[in-house]
Design an enzyme around this catalytic site. Structure first.
Site, short mmCIF file in Angstrom:
data_model
loop_
_atom_site.label_atom_id
_atom_site.label_comp_id
_atom_site.label_asym_id
_atom_site.label_seq_id
_atom_site.Cartn_x
_atom_site.Cartn_y
_atom_site.Cartn_z
N LEU A 128 3.23 3.82 -3.06
CA LEU A 128 4.38 3.74 -3.95
C LEU A 128 5.06 5.10 -4.02
O LEU A 128 5.45 5.57 -5.09
CB LEU A 128 3.95 3.25 -5.34
CG LEU A 128 5.03 2.65 -6.26
CD1 LEU A 128 5.78 1.53 -5.57
CD2 LEU A 128 4.42 2.18 -7.56
N LEU A 157 0.85 -1.19 0.00
CA LEU A 157 0.00 0.00 0.00
C LEU A 157 0.88 1.23 0.00
O LEU A 157 1.50 1.58 1.00
CB LEU A 157 -0.89 0.01 1.24
CG LEU A 157 -1.75 -1.24 1.49
CD1 LEU A 157 -2.55 -1.10 2.78
CD2 LEU A 157 -2.67 -1.50 0.30
N LYS A 170 7.79 8.24 18.01
CA LYS A 170 8.82 7.21 18.00
C LYS A 170 9.21 6.76 19.40
O LYS A 170 9.38 5.56 19.65
CB LYS A 170 10.04 7.72 17.23
CG LYS A 170 9.76 7.94 15.75
CD LYS A 170 10.90 8.65 15.04
CE LYS A 170 10.59 8.86 13.56
NZ LYS A 170 11.64 9.63 12.87
#
EC number: 1.1.1.3
Length: 445
Positions: A26, A24, A218
């Site tokens: 590009l 999913l 993160k």
């Protein structure tokens, strides 16, 4: 021989069965991933067992840097996650929606997921991992933190027997690039930011980077893995670098520090009863392992028992680096599928379900740097010392550095102090007639 190599060697003896991917996205990362998967020469043999079966994009008319067979590329993303032929969904489209919904649909359909989407994992990780555990599938996220730096799997595997005390990282390349140039060139924040945008190191809207939001995503993921529990992102204290000035960078250097945007998850007490998870600009001693990490590079320092300190360093973003992490997760899953490894394998799964209690920032115990602009009057330093002493703030150093216009500039560095006490002292100091302003307040590691 390391366990992972044995695992892969064993997998080559298994019956050769192709594993089909649905990708999913590009864009930069998706293109890098496809290029790596297609260029198998000299790489791990398991790459040859992988078929890029479907690739989902937003537009078919956009020119691509990779060649794919007719019918592989489609704009029907839902059809990909619902396709019974596909074994693994690789989500590299980014954003919160439709990424979250597509990941959950893939899991519901019994598909393993590889994702680079730190925003979706940090916000919806509880929902995603609960669904994955119930469905008996894996969600792999090495690429979500640190680009090409292998840190997720080491935390889950190689360091899993350690009692983790702290995780401290430079995990955003944009802010590290800006602070590095401010340090080496003496440039202003806004000038370096504009240059970073021109060079492609910063987005047109740099909010997520420079306000610390990307780093917060993160460190929430790393803290969850390192301390074996879920993190509520709203509990992560987040402060960016907008207020960092070249003046502070210069003073920091004179005091033996550099300024870095750090993401920190750390136990505050020896009994591990208090966990602090936070992002903020920090004065780092020039001798510290993270002090020399410059430019767009990332580094993550893990401290534990019995290992001591381990640091992971490398490129934190980019097509090649991130594709490396994505493909390493794909290979782990392919090896698992080909060897029929039980789906309860704890080295790949994320099983923790309890939420960790995060200590409020007011309870943080740390050192501080503060810069004051004061009227040039007698006994100003004495008055500062009196106010600090009233709230139990011990000063390591007090330096009158010079003048700005008619105002004296005073820099103080404290010993360890509870943040709430330090802030109370500052509130009283601001009421003093001799104090013009407090331009900078920074924590010291």
């Amino acid at each position: 021989m390391p366990r992972l190599q044995l695992f892969f060697i064993y997998s080559l003896d298994a019956k050769s069965v192709g594993v089909k991917l649905g990708i999913l996205g590009l864009g930069t990362v998706g293109t890098g991933t496809v290029q790596l998967l297609q260029d198998t020469a000299g790489r791990h043999p398991l790459l040859k067992e992988i078929e890029i079966y479907r690739v989902g994009v937003r537009s078919l008319s956009k020119p691509r840097q990779v060649e794919l067979s007719t019918g592989v590329v489609t704009t029907d993303l839902e059809a990909i996650v619902n396709d019974p032929e596909i074994d693994i969904i690789v989500e590299v489209m980014g954003g919160l929606e439709p990424a979250r919904t597509l990941i959950l649909t893939a899991i519901k359909n019994g598909k393993h997921v590889v994702t680079a989407n730190k925003a979706a994992i940090s916000r919806f990780g509880a929902e995603i991992f609960t669904a994955a555990n119930q469905a008996g599938v894996y969600v792999m996220l090495e690429a979500a933190v640190g680009g090409g730096i292998p840190v997720i799997q080491p935390l889950k595997q190689s360091l899993s027997v350690n009692r983790i005390h702290g995780i401290t990282g430079i995990v955003n390349g944009t802010t590290n690039y800006i602070l590095t140039r401010m340090q080496t060139e003496g440039s202003d924040f806004n000038d370096v930011l504009a240059d970073a945008q021109r060079l492609g190191y910063a987005e047109a809207d740099p909010t997520a980077d420079i306000d610390g939001l990307d780093a917060a995503d993160k460190i929430a993921i790393l803290a969850s893995l390192g301390f074996d529990g879920r993190i509520n992102l709203q509990d992560v204290y987040c402060e960016g670098i907008r207020q960092v000035s070249k003046t502070d960078i210069s003073y920091a250097a004179k005091l033996g520090f550099v300024i870095k945007l750090l993401a920190i998850a750390k136990h505050q007490t020896s009994d591990h009863s208090q966990l602090s998870v936070r992002v903020h600009p920090t004065l780092v001693p020039q001798t510290h392992p993270l002090a020399s990490i410059n430019g767009v590079y990332n580094a993550i320092l893990v401290e534990g028992e019995p290992i001591g300190q381990v640091m992971f360093f490398g490129p934190g973003a980019g097509a090649g680096a991130t594709a490396s992490a994505v493909c390493s997760d794909i290979l782990n899953l392919v090896a698992t599928l080909k060897t029929n490894t039980p789906k309860s394998n704890p080295l790949l799964a994320c099983r923790h379900e309890n939420y960790l209690q995060i200590t409020p920032i007011s309870e943080l115990v740390t050192r501080f740097y503060a810069r004051f602009l004061t009227k040039d009057q007698p006994s100003v330093i004495g008055k500062l010392g009196t106010c600090f002493g009233k709230y139990g703030v011990s000063l390591e150093s007090v330096v009158q550095t010079g003048f700005q216009a008619q105002l004296a500039e005073i820099v103080v560095v404290t010993h360890d102090v509870r943040e709430g006490d330090f802030r109370q002292a500052l509130a009283e100091i601001e009421t003093l007639e001799a104090i013009d302003s407090i331009p900078s307040i920074l924590r010291v590691i």
